[in-house]
Design a protein around this motif. Structure first.
Motif, PDB file in Angstrom:
ATOM      1  N   THR A 197       1.128  -0.967  -0.309  1.00 10.80           N
ATOM      2  CA  THR A 197      -0.067   0.092  -0.066  1.00 10.80           C
ATOM      3  C   THR A 197       0.830   1.050  -0.367  1.00 10.80           C
ATOM      4  O   THR A 197       1.815   1.380   0.922  1.00 10.80           O
ATOM      5  CB  THR A 197      -0.767  -0.059   1.524  1.00 10.80           C
ATOM      6  OG1 THR A 197      -1.477  -1.082   1.588  1.00 10.80           O
ATOM      7  CG2 THR A 197      -1.709   1.389   1.049  1.00 10.80           C
ATOM      8  N   VAL A 198       0.833   1.996  -0.908  1.00 13.40           N
ATOM      9  CA  VAL A 198       1.565   2.929  -1.087  1.00 13.40           C
ATOM     10  C   VAL A 198       0.853   4.929  -0.514  1.00 13.40           C
ATOM     11  O   VAL A 198       0.039   4.834  -1.709  1.00 13.40           O
ATOM     12  CB  VAL A 198       2.054   2.815  -2.557  1.00 13.40           C
ATOM     13  CG1 VAL A 198       3.136   4.751  -3.025  1.00 13.40           C
ATOM     14  CG2 VAL A 198       3.268   1.672  -3.017  1.00 13.40           C
ATOM     15  N   GLU A 199       1.435   5.043   0.148  1.00 13.10           N
ATOM     16  CA  GLU A 199       1.039   6.507   0.371  1.00 13.10           C
ATOM     17  C   GLU A 199       1.537   7.525   0.097  1.00 13.10           C
ATOM     18  O   GLU A 199       2.640   7.935   0.472  1.00 13.10           O
ATOM     19  CB  GLU A 199       0.041   6.508   2.343  1.00 13.10           C
ATOM     20  CG  GLU A 199      -0.633   6.657   2.247  1.00 13.10           C
ATOM     21  CD  GLU A 199      -0.844   6.533   3.669  1.00 13.10           C
ATOM     22  OE1 GLU A 199      -2.331   7.146   4.170  1.00 13.10           O
ATOM     23  OE2 GLU A 199       0.132   6.966   5.010  1.00 13.10           O
ATOM     24  N   CYS A 200       0.825   9.239  -0.395  1.00  8.42           N
ATOM     25  CA  CYS A 200       1.415  10.200  -0.604  1.00  8.42           C
ATOM     26  C   CYS A 200       1.053  11.171   0.912  1.00  8.42           C
ATOM     27  O   CYS A 200      -0.707  10.766   0.855  1.00  8.42           O
ATOM     28  CB  CYS A 200       1.788  10.416  -1.642  1.00  8.42           C
ATOM     29  SG  CYS A 200       1.719  12.513  -2.222  1.00  8.42           S
ATOM     30  N   ARG A 201       1.308  11.916   1.431  1.00  6.98           N
ATOM     31  CA  ARG A 201       0.990  12.478   2.894  1.00  6.98           C
ATOM     32  C   ARG A 201       2.055  14.058   2.652  1.00  6.98           C
ATOM     33  O   ARG A 201       3.153  13.980   2.195  1.00  6.98           O
ATOM     34  CB  ARG A 201       1.560  12.023   3.893  1.00  6.98           C
ATOM     35  CG  ARG A 201       1.216  10.168   4.498  1.00  6.98           C
ATOM     36  CD  ARG A 201       1.766   9.921   5.160  1.00  6.98           C
ATOM     37  NE  ARG A 201       1.000   8.711   5.748  1.00  6.98           N
ATOM     38  CZ  ARG A 201       1.298   7.786   7.495  1.00  6.98           C
ATOM     39  NH1 ARG A 201       1.935   8.883   7.713  1.00  6.98           N
ATOM     40  NH2 ARG A 201       0.799   7.431   7.444  1.00  6.98           N
ATOM     41  N   ALA A 202       0.563  15.471   2.755  1.00  5.58           N
ATOM     42  CA  ALA A 202       0.856  15.924   2.068  1.00  5.58           C
ATOM     43  C   ALA A 202       0.661  16.641   4.059  1.00  5.58           C
ATOM     44  O   ALA A 202      -0.251  16.846   4.573  1.00  5.58           O
ATOM     45  CB  ALA A 202       0.342  16.762   1.198  1.00  5.58           C
ATOM     46  N   THR A 203       1.741  17.761   4.854  1.00  8.50           N
ATOM     47  CA  THR A 203       1.164  18.885   5.792  1.00  8.50           C
ATOM     48  C   THR A 203       2.114  19.628   5.950  1.00  8.50           C
ATOM     49  O   THR A 203       2.752  20.330   5.064  1.00  8.50           O
ATOM     50  CB  THR A 203       1.290  17.222   7.000  1.00  8.50           C
ATOM     51  OG1 THR A 203       1.463  17.855   8.257  1.00  8.50           O
ATOM     52  CG2 THR A 203       2.892  17.012   6.964  1.00  8.50           C
ATOM     53  N   VAL A 204       1.440  20.171   7.072  1.00  3.78           N
ATOM     54  CA  VAL A 204       1.765  21.770   7.267  1.00  3.78           C
ATOM     55  C   VAL A 204       2.188  21.901   8.959  1.00  3.78           C
ATOM     56  O   VAL A 204       1.407  20.738   9.990  1.00  3.78           O
ATOM     57  CB  VAL A 204       1.350  22.841   7.010  1.00  3.78           C
ATOM     58  CG1 VAL A 204       1.265  23.135   5.084  1.00  3.78           C
ATOM     59  CG2 VAL A 204      -0.400  22.670   7.489  1.00  3.78           C
ATOM     60  N   SER A 251      -3.394  12.796   3.536  1.00  2.00           N
ATOM     61  CA  SER A 251      -3.111  11.855   2.205  1.00  2.00           C
ATOM     62  C   SER A 251      -3.682  11.142   0.749  1.00  2.00           C
ATOM     63  O   SER A 251      -4.699  11.429   1.172  1.00  2.00           O
ATOM     64  CB  SER A 251      -3.255  10.459   3.121  1.00  2.00           C
ATOM     65  OG  SER A 251      -3.873  10.216   3.860  1.00  2.00           O
ATOM     66  N   SER A 252      -3.021  10.724   0.091  1.00  2.00           N
ATOM     67  CA  SER A 252      -3.950   9.925  -0.784  1.00  2.00           C
ATOM     68  C   SER A 252      -3.431   8.247  -1.400  1.00  2.00           C
ATOM     69  O   SER A 252      -1.628   8.294  -0.785  1.00  2.00           O
ATOM     70  CB  SER A 252      -3.942  10.797  -1.966  1.00  2.00           C
ATOM     71  OG  SER A 252      -4.249   9.975  -2.782  1.00  2.00           O
ATOM     72  N   SER A 253      -3.822   7.089  -1.437  1.00  2.00           N
ATOM     73  CA  SER A 253      -2.755   5.861  -1.435  1.00  2.00           C
ATOM     74  C   SER A 253      -3.676   5.188  -2.436  1.00  2.00           C
ATOM     75  O   SER A 253      -4.642   5.014  -2.630  1.00  2.00           O
ATOM     76  CB  SER A 253      -3.451   4.984   0.478  1.00  2.00           C
ATOM     77  OG  SER A 253      -4.943   4.868  -0.152  1.00  2.00           O
ATOM     78  N   VAL A 254      -2.572   4.644  -2.774  1.00  2.00           N
ATOM     79  CA  VAL A 254      -2.929   3.383  -4.262  1.00  2.00           C
ATOM     80  C   VAL A 254      -2.165   1.612  -3.689  1.00  2.00           C
ATOM     81  O   VAL A 254      -1.725   1.897  -2.639  1.00  2.00           O
ATOM     82  CB  VAL A 254      -2.553   3.690  -6.185  1.00  2.00           C
ATOM     83  CG1 VAL A 254      -3.225   5.090  -5.525  1.00  2.00           C
ATOM     84  CG2 VAL A 254      -0.918   3.728  -5.483  1.00  2.00           C
ATOM     85  N   PHE A 255      -2.401   1.122  -4.071  1.00  2.00           N
ATOM     86  CA  PHE A 255      -2.626  -0.217  -4.537  1.00  2.00           C
ATOM     87  C   PHE A 255      -1.902  -0.816  -5.398  1.00  2.00           C
ATOM     88  O   PHE A 255      -1.488  -0.908  -6.115  1.00  2.00           O
ATOM     89  CB  PHE A 255      -3.917  -1.034  -3.352  1.00  2.00           C
ATOM     90  CG  PHE A 255      -3.048  -2.614  -2.453  1.00  2.00           C
ATOM     91  CD1 PHE A 255      -2.391  -2.729  -1.608  1.00  2.00           C
ATOM     92  CD2 PHE A 255      -3.353  -4.022  -3.613  1.00  2.00           C
ATOM     93  CE1 PHE A 255      -2.200  -3.916  -1.156  1.00  2.00           C
ATOM     94  CE2 PHE A 255      -2.661  -5.158  -2.946  1.00  2.00           C
ATOM     95  CZ  PHE A 255      -2.514  -5.008  -1.713  1.00  2.00           C
ATOM     96  N   LEU A 256      -0.487  -1.709  -4.437  1.00  2.00           N
ATOM     97  CA  LEU A 256       0.781  -2.150  -5.285  1.00  2.00           C
ATOM     98  C   LEU A 256       0.637  -3.474  -5.423  1.00  2.00           C
ATOM     99  O   LEU A 256       0.638  -3.947  -4.655  1.00  2.00           O
ATOM    100  CB  LEU A 256       2.087  -1.441  -5.125  1.00  2.00           C
ATOM    101  CG  LEU A 256       3.041  -2.121  -6.068  1.00  2.00           C
ATOM    102  CD1 LEU A 256       3.316  -2.229  -7.886  1.00  2.00           C
ATOM    103  CD2 LEU A 256       4.770  -1.761  -5.029  1.00  2.00           C
TER     104      LEU A 256
END
Length: 354
Positions: A200-207, A215-220
């Protein structure tokens, strides 16, 4: 009790006079820097140890609220409020700014009766969106995969990170770049790695103002790679090629020997035929060159019988005198010429000389 500045015009002048009097004890303001999201509330706590009577709050260099030790409040706007901290502790006052906007970042100053003051800094941040381009991905084990994460409308520039199966990804595996878009920022981040198992690949953005990152995620999905026949095929082809080359060389040598043997056998056969023909020619030549000399008379014979004929083939008259005919020896010589033409056939000729 809240009192407006308009209903009590003399209150501000009274507060200024009271602030000039002394205050004993420790005075502290927290936090000294507050990062909040646009649309949320900013809160600051002022703690005064000892007796105090009156404090004021200034925001962006404007006096917006006054708070008395008995709980009375004078506020310039409903956006600003104050109260005693939890538990009714009169030594702690909580000052709030409601529904802050991006343009309301700036200093917050609290002044306590007696001239003591502390300054804090408010920064209003904005949460944007984050999205991994594409959907779930299926690849072969060991294949290089790439994911693109896009963030939009953040302030300030967000911190972008990646996780797989909940574990942080080493920053050396991805690159992130940002650019301004008006008064906000957009970012792109590219993650590359070698697929080994389902992830499970997840991209995270924060301040800083965010408690939990967006976050947003996709499955590999990783499927086993097929057997690698390359090495085996290369080995088989190598040995096969070597074997074919060896067989070719052996075949060439064998064919050469066979041809050599055939040429030798043919030459021997032709030589035998030539010798046979030569022998037959010699015999025939000898048979043709020896004949009966009818004119020959031995030393003790002076005549021949009437029935005998001469060497010329004519009958000799009876009673005629026959002279003694010398006997000549006949020499037969055979001259042979054997040659081999370009086609491999042997030509021969023989000459018989009498």
């Amino acid at each position: 009790m809240t009192v407006s500045w308009r209903s009590r015009p003399k209150l501000f002048r009274i507060c200024l006079l009271l602030c000039a009097t002394g205050v004993s004890g420790l005075f502290q303001l927290q936090p000294l820097k507050s990062n909040v999201l646009q649309g949320s509330d900013a809160r600051f706590n002022a703690t005064v140890q000892g007796n105090w009577q009156f404090m004021t709050w200034t925001f962006q260099e404007i006096l917006v609220l006054s708070f008395f030790s008995n709980g009375d409040i004078t506020s310039s706007k409903e956006q600003f409020s104050a109260r005693f901290c939890s538990g009714g502790d009169t030594s702690c006052v909580e000052f709030s700014i409601h529904n802050v906007s991006r343009n309301e970042s700036g200093p917050v100053i609290c002044i306590v009766l007696g001239g003591r003051s502390e300054t804090a800094q408010l920064e209003v941040q904005e949460r944007g969106t984050v999205n991994i381009k594409g959907e779930n991905v299926t690849v072969i084990q060991g294949q290089q995969v790439e994911f693109l994460c896009v963030t939009s409308a953040w302030y300030p520039t967000p911190t972008v990170s990646w996780t797989w199966n909940g574990q942080a990804v080493n920053s050396s595996l991805y690159n992130t770049s940002s650019m301004a878009d008006g008064d906000t920022f957009n970012s792109t981040s590219v993650l590359k790695f070698q697929a080994e198992s389902n992830t499970t690949v997840e991209c995270r953005a924060t301040v800083q103002a965010l408690t939990n990152p967006e976050s947003s995620s996709v499955f590999l999905v990783v499927v086993p790679k097929p057997p690698d026949w390359t090495v085996l095929i290369a080995v088989v082809l190598s040995f096969g090629g070597s074997a074919l080359l060896a067989l070719l060389i052996i075949g060439i040598i064998f064919c050469y020997k066979r041809r050599k043997e055939k040429q030798t056998n043919y030459q021997d056969e032709m030589s035998k035929r030539v010798r046979t023909q030569s022998q037959l020619s010699v015999v025939n030549a000898a048979g043709q060159g020896v004949y009966e000399n009818t004119g020959y008379v031995s030393e003790d014979q002076t005549s021949v019988a009437p029935s005998e004929h001469t060497d010329s083939g004519f009958w000799q008259p009876i009673g005629s005198n026959v002279n003694e005919v010398p006997v000549y020896s006949i020499h037969v010589a055979n001259d042979y010429d054997n040659t081999v033409d370009q086609s491999g056939f042997r030509k021969h000729r023989h000459v018989t000389i009498v």
